[in-house]
Design a protein around this motif. Structure first.
Motif, PDB file in Angstrom:
ATOM      1  N   ARG A 240       0.725  -1.343   0.040  1.00 31.95           N
ATOM      2  CA  ARG A 240       0.218   0.001  -0.203  1.00 31.95           C
ATOM      3  C   ARG A 240       0.914   1.085   0.180  1.00 31.95           C
ATOM      4  O   ARG A 240       1.851   1.305   0.483  1.00 31.95           O
ATOM      5  N   THR A 241       0.720   2.014  -0.498  1.00 35.85           N
ATOM      6  CA  THR A 241       1.131   3.708  -1.055  1.00 35.85           C
ATOM      7  C   THR A 241       0.732   4.416  -0.753  1.00 35.85           C
ATOM      8  O   THR A 241      -0.378   4.379  -1.491  1.00 35.85           O
ATOM      9  N   ASN A 242       1.010   5.754  -0.280  1.00 33.94           N
ATOM     10  CA  ASN A 242       0.329   6.875   0.367  1.00 33.94           C
ATOM     11  C   ASN A 242       1.095   7.564  -0.725  1.00 33.94           C
ATOM     12  O   ASN A 242       2.303   7.516  -0.508  1.00 33.94           O
ATOM     13  N   TRP A 243       0.716   8.311  -1.430  1.00 35.12           N
ATOM     14  CA  TRP A 243       1.250   9.294  -2.701  1.00 35.12           C
ATOM     15  C   TRP A 243       0.803  10.984  -2.240  1.00 35.12           C
ATOM     16  O   TRP A 243      -0.825  11.554  -1.890  1.00 35.12           O
ATOM     17  N   TYR A 244       1.600  11.608  -2.219  1.00 37.46           N
ATOM     18  CA  TYR A 244       1.657  12.917  -1.416  1.00 37.46           C
ATOM     19  C   TYR A 244       2.211  13.875  -2.362  1.00 37.46           C
ATOM     20  O   TYR A 244       3.292  13.527  -3.580  1.00 37.46           O
ATOM     21  N   ARG A 245       1.818  14.905  -2.597  1.00 36.65           N
ATOM     22  CA  ARG A 245       1.521  16.600  -3.491  1.00 36.65           C
ATOM     23  C   ARG A 245       2.900  17.047  -3.122  1.00 36.65           C
ATOM     24  O   ARG A 245       2.577  17.194  -2.123  1.00 36.65           O
ATOM     25  N   MET A 246       4.514  17.339  -3.065  1.00 33.65           N
ATOM     26  CA  MET A 246       4.930  17.944  -2.600  1.00 33.65           C
ATOM     27  C   MET A 246       5.895  19.346  -3.512  1.00 33.65           C
ATOM     28  O   MET A 246       5.321  18.976  -4.950  1.00 33.65           O
TER      29      MET A 246
END
Length: 203
Positions: free
Chosen positions: A149-155
């Protein structure tokens, strides 16, 4: 609103939802009664490119019961934007990808995402925004079926920093691409990465 899940297994996709999504591609509906994910996975043609679906009135409940039978690995990564509005992509294992990595012991997912991006691409993250989306994919390791499970964030980064790909992680190159330069990425990336780009509305 009911939850919907997509689990990627190589180029196959398993949807878990409360109804069959309206889509052009053919989708094979599976029987939820007595469904065993590991058996399904073992019988799946690895080279296939098919969509399957489990329809259940409570997708979250069904997904939870499937997860209990699998080894869960948590990871996090980022979609990084520079001052020019360009996005950071890496080329690894002959495919375009986004920087990401596994959570270390007692590490928060948000911290993992920043650490992995900074380590893999040699940049300093200025700002991390809210969670973009979560993606799920399956692989096998030492005979165990793993759900990653990968959590993706905008940076965001300041300016347009030089990128230093982490060669020891198998990253051949790291590049900045504008939203008009994404054709090679779209042609040669993973379905989970397309989910991230579509959620961010850049593809």
């Amino acid at each position: 609103m009911a939850q919907k899940y997509r689990i990627y297994i190589n180029d196959n996709t398993l949807f878990i939802a409360d109804m069959v999504p309206k889509q052009i591609a053919k989708i094979q509906q599976l029987e939820t009664e007595g469904f065993d994910f590991v058996t399904f996975y073992k019988n799946l043609k690895k080279a296939g490119k098919k969509d399957y679906i489990l329809v259940h009135k409570n997708p979250k409940e069904l997904f939870s019961s499937i997860k209990k039978k699998l080894t869960i690995i948590k990871a996090a990564g980022g979609l990084v934007e520079n001052a020019n509005g360009e996005f950071l992509f890496i080329f690894r294992n002959k495919r375009w990808d986004l920087p990401k990595g596994k959570v270390e012991k007692d590490e928060k997912l948000k911290k993992t995402a920043i650490r992995e991006v900074e380590e893999e691409c040699g940049v300093k993250i200025e700002k991390r925004d809210a969670l973009l989306c979560k993606t799920y994919h399956i692989y096998e390791l030492n005979g165990k079926v793993i759900l990653k499970r990968t959590n993706w964030y905008r940076m965001l980064v300041k300016g347009i920093p030089k990128l230093i790909p982490q060669k020891e992680e198998g990253i051949d190159k790291a590049v900045w691409l504008s939203s008009t330069q994404l054709a090679p990425v779209v042609k040669n990336t993973f379905p989970s990465i397309m989910d991230v780009l579509e959620t961010a509305k850049i593809a």
